[in-house]
Design a protein around this motif. Structure first.
Motif, PDB file in Angstrom:
ATOM      1  N   ARG A  83      -0.828  -1.329   6.379  1.00  0.00           N
ATOM      2  CA  ARG A  83      -1.087  -1.117   5.296  1.00  0.00           C
ATOM      3  C   ARG A  83      -1.700  -3.002   5.029  1.00  0.00           C
ATOM      4  O   ARG A  83      -2.837  -3.112   4.895  1.00  0.00           O
ATOM      5  N   GLY A  84      -0.289  -4.103   5.372  1.00  0.00           N
ATOM      6  CA  GLY A  84      -1.794  -5.446   5.536  1.00  0.00           C
ATOM      7  C   GLY A  84      -3.038  -5.461   6.429  1.00  0.00           C
ATOM      8  O   GLY A  84      -3.991  -6.338   5.467  1.00  0.00           O
ATOM      9  N   ALA A  88      -4.890  -3.450   7.327  1.00  0.00           N
ATOM     10  CA  ALA A  88      -6.361  -2.662   6.637  1.00  0.00           C
ATOM     11  C   ALA A  88      -6.013  -2.735   5.524  1.00  0.00           C
ATOM     12  O   ALA A  88      -7.887  -2.794   4.963  1.00  0.00           O
ATOM     13  N   ALA A  89      -5.478  -3.943   4.489  1.00  0.00           N
ATOM     14  CA  ALA A  89      -5.734  -4.488   3.686  1.00  0.00           C
ATOM     15  C   ALA A  89      -6.831  -5.940   3.676  1.00  0.00           C
ATOM     16  O   ALA A  89      -7.929  -5.828   3.382  1.00  0.00           O
ATOM     17  N   TYR A  90      -6.854  -6.413   4.753  1.00  0.00           N
ATOM     18  CA  TYR A  90      -7.025  -7.678   5.404  1.00  0.00           C
ATOM     19  C   TYR A  90      -8.705  -7.166   5.644  1.00  0.00           C
ATOM     20  O   TYR A  90      -9.824  -7.402   5.870  1.00  0.00           O
ATOM     21  N   ASP A  91      -8.805  -5.984   6.923  1.00  0.00           N
ATOM     22  CA  ASP A  91      -9.758  -5.536   7.029  1.00  0.00           C
ATOM     23  C   ASP A  91     -11.061  -5.113   5.873  1.00  0.00           C
ATOM     24  O   ASP A  91     -11.873  -5.512   6.670  1.00  0.00           O
ATOM     25  N   GLN A 137     -11.102  -5.873   2.702  1.00  0.00           N
ATOM     26  CA  GLN A 137     -11.480  -6.853   1.760  1.00  0.00           C
ATOM     27  C   GLN A 137     -12.645  -5.966   1.161  1.00  0.00           C
ATOM     28  O   GLN A 137     -13.662  -6.379   1.224  1.00  0.00           O
ATOM     29  N   THR A 150      -8.830   3.740   1.858  1.00  0.00           N
ATOM     30  CA  THR A 150      -8.364   2.649   1.020  1.00  0.00           C
ATOM     31  C   THR A 150      -6.736   2.085   2.114  1.00  0.00           C
ATOM     32  O   THR A 150      -6.779   3.222   3.393  1.00  0.00           O
ATOM     33  N   PRO A 151      -6.924   1.074   2.213  1.00  0.00           N
ATOM     34  CA  PRO A 151      -5.375   1.297   2.234  1.00  0.00           C
ATOM     35  C   PRO A 151      -4.162   1.214   2.418  1.00  0.00           C
ATOM     36  O   PRO A 151      -3.846   1.853   3.434  1.00  0.00           O
ATOM     37  N   ARG A 152      -4.088   1.914   1.009  1.00  0.00           N
ATOM     38  CA  ARG A 152      -3.154   2.541   0.537  1.00  0.00           C
ATOM     39  C   ARG A 152      -3.242   3.929   1.466  1.00  0.00           C
ATOM     40  O   ARG A 152      -2.113   4.780   1.960  1.00  0.00           O
TER      41      ARG A 152
END
Length: 328
Positions: A12-13, A15-18, A20, A35-37
């Motif tokens: 998740r972290g 994916a959230a960085y990629d 943004q 979505t990251p989630r």
């Protein structure tokens, strides 16, 4: 083209960085989530097939020189070449492009656990990445980056490059490499070498046995210390001697270099012959002309970009490495 690969634990972290908002574009994925989630949940379902694997996340960035670019189709082609070359042929993946950096680059987030539960081997991954990068450079007519085996400087890490671009300040390793290179452009006695480095705030430490035999060297700048090998192949004790560093315990060579000695000392020619007889480097063998020329051109693309920003950041806004860290 430079590849930087990191293996980690959290999907998740990464994916959230990629992904943004307003800073990245989702280029391609074989997953349903956007979505990251949602992506983390999908990754997690396959990860459950191998609960004992601590690092299932493989996160890589592929980067170009700031003056180069690829189309979306070419980036996706490059990403698939990397995936296939690294053995990810039946794995979940997400390909994204960041749009807020001076250098064009993409991120590939991939599950090391394949859909059938098998784990993709990471053996010799750095070497395999280098081969893929060199092939992609030729395919897309990109700048040719020298491989890590050809360069004497260690590739700078992604963090070092990003820090340099963000702050305009070189990392301790970058500074040490520059200072040492400037001090050893020709043959130089160890004492003089240490004095030149000390004038730049660098402390030289030798790994010396009680017999006086030196087996290694390290350098300290401020509160940061690097072994010579951590700066690159050209900064080890043996390599520095080949580049021109004269060990002061070999008094005959040092006296010849400084033009001193007693009246009954052997002549320079005799000393050179004696050195060769003992199998030690002598005379022109220590000049290291070709070695220093090789070093001068050994920077990775990332290193050249960082140094470009550091030397003229304001005028060059209109980078990024070397690679294992970075694969070069």
């Amino acid at each position: 083209m430079i590849a930087k690969c990191i293996k980690g634990k959290g999907f998740r972290g990464a994916a959230a960085y990629d992904l943004q908002p307003h800073k990245s574009l989702l280029l391609e994925t074989n997953m349903a989530g956007r979505t990251p989630r949602a992506l983390a949940a999908e990754f997690g379902a396959i990860r459950a097939l191998r609960p004992n694997l601590s690092k299932a996340v493989c996160h890589v960035s592929l980067s170009l020189h700031p003056e180069e670019s690829l189309s979306v189709e070419q980036w996706c082609e490059a990403a698939h070449s990397w995936l296939q070359g690294m053995g990810f042929v039946n794995n979940q993946y997400v390909i994204s492009q960041h749009t807020d950096a001076a250098h064009a680059h993409i991120h590939i987030l991939v599950n090391r656990i394949a859909l059938d539960g098998k784990v993709v081997s990471d053996a010799h991954d750095y070497r395999r990445q280098e081969k893929i990068m060199r092939e992609l450079e030729q395919r897309f007519s990109l700048r040719q980056v020298r491989s890590s085996r050809e360069t004497l400087r260690a590739a700078h890490t992604k963090g070092e490059i990003e820090h340099a671009l963000r702050t305009g300040e070189a990392s301790a390793r970058m500074n040490l490499q520059k200072i040492i290179d400037a001090a050893i452009t020709q043959r130089i006695a160890l004492n003089a070498f240490c004095q030149q480095l000390a004038a730049q705030g660098v402390t030289v430490r030798l790994n010396k046995a009680s017999t006086g035999f030196v087996s290694g060297i390290s350098f300290a700048l401020g509160d940061v210390t690097f072994k010579g090998s951590k700066l690159g192949k050209g900064y080890t004790w043996g390599a520095l001697q080949l580049r021109g560093l004269l060990h002061e315990q070999d008094r005959r060579i040092e006296e010849h270099e400084q033009g001193i000695g007693s009246d009954n000392a052997t002549s320079p020619a005799e000393r050179d012959r004696s050195d060769k007889d003992r199998g030690k480097p002598g005379g022109s063998e220590l000049a290291g002309g070709s070695t220093n020329q090789e070093l001068a051109g050994a920077d990775s693309a990332f290193t050249r970009i960082a140094e470009k920003y550091l030397s003229g950041r304001a005028g060059d806004r209109n980078r990024s490495s070397p690679s294992k860290g970075l694969s070069r």
